[in-house]
Design a protein around this motif. Structure first.
Motif, PDB file in Angstrom:
ATOM      1  N   UNK A 174      53.589 -21.856 -52.398  1.00 14.64           N
ATOM      2  CA  UNK A 174      52.033 -21.594 -52.406  1.00 14.64           C
ATOM      3  C   UNK A 174      51.860 -19.988 -52.256  1.00 14.64           C
ATOM      4  N   UNK A 175      50.707 -19.516 -52.356  1.00 12.18           N
ATOM      5  CA  UNK A 175      50.561 -18.201 -52.253  1.00 12.18           C
ATOM      6  C   UNK A 175      50.255 -18.011 -50.522  1.00 12.18           C
ATOM      7  N   UNK A 176      50.730 -17.044 -50.027  1.00 17.45           N
ATOM      8  CA  UNK A 176      50.556 -16.894 -48.386  1.00 17.45           C
ATOM      9  C   UNK A 176      50.515 -15.244 -48.451  1.00 17.45           C
ATOM     10  N   UNK A 177      49.895 -14.885 -47.071  1.00 18.20           N
ATOM     11  CA  UNK A 177      49.854 -13.242 -46.776  1.00 18.20           C
ATOM     12  C   UNK A 177      51.129 -12.821 -46.573  1.00 18.20           C
ATOM     13  N   UNK A 178      51.550 -11.375 -46.838  1.00 24.82           N
ATOM     14  CA  UNK A 178      52.661 -10.767 -46.664  1.00 24.82           C
ATOM     15  C   UNK A 178      53.147 -10.567 -45.310  1.00 24.82           C
ATOM     16  N   UNK A 187      55.496 -18.361 -51.577  1.00 23.41           N
ATOM     17  CA  UNK A 187      56.633 -18.745 -50.686  1.00 23.41           C
ATOM     18  C   UNK A 187      56.771 -20.390 -50.525  1.00 23.41           C
ATOM     19  N   UNK A 188      57.720 -20.626 -49.909  1.00 22.80           N
ATOM     20  CA  UNK A 188      57.973 -22.220 -49.650  1.00 22.80           C
ATOM     21  C   UNK A 188      59.202 -22.626 -50.581  1.00 22.80           C
ATOM     22  N   UNK A 214      53.409 -15.232 -43.785  1.00 25.00           N
ATOM     23  CA  UNK A 214      54.243 -16.314 -44.582  1.00 25.00           C
ATOM     24  C   UNK A 214      53.707 -17.774 -44.385  1.00 25.00           C
ATOM     25  N   UNK A 215      54.517 -18.630 -44.447  1.00 24.08           N
ATOM     26  CA  UNK A 215      54.277 -20.286 -44.421  1.00 24.08           C
ATOM     27  C   UNK A 215      53.808 -20.306 -42.891  1.00 24.08           C
ATOM     28  N   UNK A 216      54.550 -19.889 -41.880  1.00 20.55           N
ATOM     29  CA  UNK A 216      54.165 -20.105 -40.494  1.00 20.55           C
ATOM     30  C   UNK A 216      52.542 -19.654 -40.413  1.00 20.55           C
TER      31      UNK A 216
END
Length: 543
Positions: free
Chosen positions: A194-198, A187-188, A201-203
């Motif tokens: 970068x990898x983030x949780x589903x 995401x981003x 996300x970025x927040x």
């Protein structure tokens, strides 16, 4: 780890009836003959046989198999009466209770613990001959009936693993499963993914970084344990949300936080580790790999903690490099930024371990860094990306830890060519995100080489840059204030020390006042928080 359309994995199933039958002899040996507690048996079976069951399931089987270690009052009364009758006849006695030998010393201890036993149970006269067998023991020297054989230790390689290696096994399973099930995704912006949780996300990633920054910072607070406990208690209110969101970096961040707290405030660190362990069991389930890992983390000493931190960082790095090599079409436009960040994390943990650990790996990691920079040039990129600058700063910090000051200076000079002026707007360019870290590491280099006036100047410039970029009462500002007042010999004048101690007290008070608001990161343009905390995680203890 969330619902999946794939067939259930090992971690998603409790033991079946066939599993219980297979492991009955081992469980009986551990619980009955080795006299381990039920919790110890459960942990042993989970770690060495991947055998998962609840306490209730274990107790049901123990009763069914007749290996309950607890002597019941009616059984004790029956055996004592029968033994007295046989003693009067001159007969010796040995008992089998539900087909297990009875240690008469256990019966005597039971009676000693219960002085009013006969007053309560003297009138009981149940016939328990179906459950209790009394025999005359064989004469001395005659062959003894052997106890059930223990499973040979050498046949189970998992039992030879150290605790930190068991934790890494669970962390590796969790990482592989998260990627396979799509728990983490990129995401981003197109140039800054970068990898983030589903689930967040970025927040969620930004909130986690802000949370980590505060916990790491409070572990360094001088004195005032009550205030530290108060702030950590409020920060723990946000923890269930982070565990549910399962950001890509949540568990490494939690392990680093618990390490800092355990190293600097042991009682508080131990309490937080136990809290995290219980939360994982409640939110993720008792069979989840990270629940099992945290159950083991509770027993770690500091040296093993550092081994776990290094191992988990290496697991993440190896996974990301493998994905980079297997997905060239995806990695190319991203500059493989996730691998760069994993390299930074790996260097950080090596620095925490000290010069010897860094020396073994730093040249190898530096070669990887040069490959990343060279790859960028082949793609027509001019200069260094923000992620690459951060990585070079982490490498410079590692060189300082090893006292390779000339090499650190060369890397810092290289980064400085890509930095804006300190009068620039705090959000004008991506390079502004690394300016405070650069100034701090320059100050640290000057400090360890004995150039105190220059060190103070760099630290003051760091303070101004952070105040502009992150606000006057941020945890990053508290970091640099702690450096100013804690580094021995840095501030020569008592009035200067008092001034900055007062500044720190103001920041500390503001952080405590804001603690009840929790971590609510909304200004995502503040990419310093999105990218992670200020790079002040240097091993300053040796200086």
């Amino acid at each position: 780890m969330g619902p999946s359309n794939k067939k259930p994995s090992m971690q998603e199933l409790y033991a079946s009836s066939e599993d219980w039958d297979t492991h009955r002899e081992t469980i009986t040996q551990l619980y009955l003959h080795e006299k381990r507690s039920l919790q110890e048996v459960m942990e042993h079976m989970a770690l060495n046989y991947l055998f998962f069951a609840t306490v209730k399931m274990y107790r049901t089987r123990i009763r069914k198999w007749g290996i309950d270690k607890n002597n019941k009052a009616a059984e004790v009364a029956y055996m004592v009466r029968l033994k007295k009758q046989r003693d009067l006849l001159g007969k010796k006695s040995c008992f089998l209770l539900r087909n297990r030998p009875v240690d008469w010393e256990d019966i005597e201890r039971y009676l000693a613990r219960t002085p009013d036993f006969w007053a309560k149970h003297g009138r009981e006269s149940l016939d328990l001959s179906n459950e209790i067998i009394c025999k005359t023991p064989p004469p001395p020297g005659s062959p003894q009936i052997p106890k059930p054989a223990c499973v040979p230790q050498t046949l189970n390689a998992a039992q030879e693993l150290r605790v930190h290696e068991e934790i890494l096994r669970f962390f590796r399973d969790y990482t592989e499963g998260a990627f396979e099930q799509g728990l983490w995704h990129l995401a981003g912006s197109p140039s800054h993914k970068r990898y983030v949780g589903s689930r967040g996300g970025i927040e969620a990633h930004a909130r986690l970084n802000a949370w980590y920054d505060r916990v790491r910072n409070v572990s360094d607070w001088p004195g005032r344990d009550a205030d530290a406990v108060r702030l950590v208690n409020h920060l723990l209110d946000d923890l269930p949300q982070f565990i549910r969101e399962q950001d890509f970096s949540v568990f490494p961040a939690l392990m680093r936080c618990c390490f800092y707290l355990s190293a600097r405030r042991p009682a508080l660190g131990k309490a937080v580790v136990q809290f995290v362990s219980r939360l994982c069991a409640v939110i993720l389930g008792e069979k989840h790999p990270m629940t099992l890992a945290w159950a083991r983390i509770r027993s770690l000493d500091m040296s093993e903690y550092l081994l776990v931190l290094q191992g988990t960082a290496k697991v993440r790095l190896d996974h990301l490099e493998a994905r980079h090599h297997n997905n060239k079409d995806t990695a190319a436009p991203l500059e493989d930024e996730n691998t760069i960040n994993a390299l930074r994390e790996y260097l950080l943990v090596l620095r925490l371990r000290g010069a010897a650990a860094v020396e073994d790996e730093i040249d190898h990691v530096t070669c990887r860094i040069k490959e990343q920079v060279q790859l960028s040039r082949h793609r027509g990129k001019k200069g260094l990306t923000t992620a690459q600058c951060r990585l070079l700063l982490g490498t410079a910090s590692s060189y300082i830890t090893c006292r390779r000051f000339d090499e650190a200076e060369e890397l810092l000079s290289r980064v400085s060519a890509h930095l804006p002026t300190e009068s620039s707007s705090p959000h004008s360019t991506g390079a502004n995100r690394i300016l405070p870290s650069y100034l701090f590491i320059m100050g640290f280099l000057r400090y360890v080489t004995g150039r105190m006036d220059e060190a103070v100047n760099y630290f003051l410039r760091t303070y101004c840059a952070l105040e502009k970029a992150r606000g006057p009462h941020s945890s990053a500002v508290a970091d640099i204030l702690l450096a100013l007042i804690d580094f021995p010999g840095l501030l020569q004048k008592p009035e200067d020390l008092q001034h900055w101690q007062g500044k720190f007290a103001q920041v500390q008070a503001e952080m405590l006042a804001n603690a009840t608001r929790g971590v609510r990161q909304t200004a995502l343009e503040d990419s310093e928080v999105v990218d992670g905390p200020l790079d002040t995680d240097v091993n300053t203890g040796a200086w």
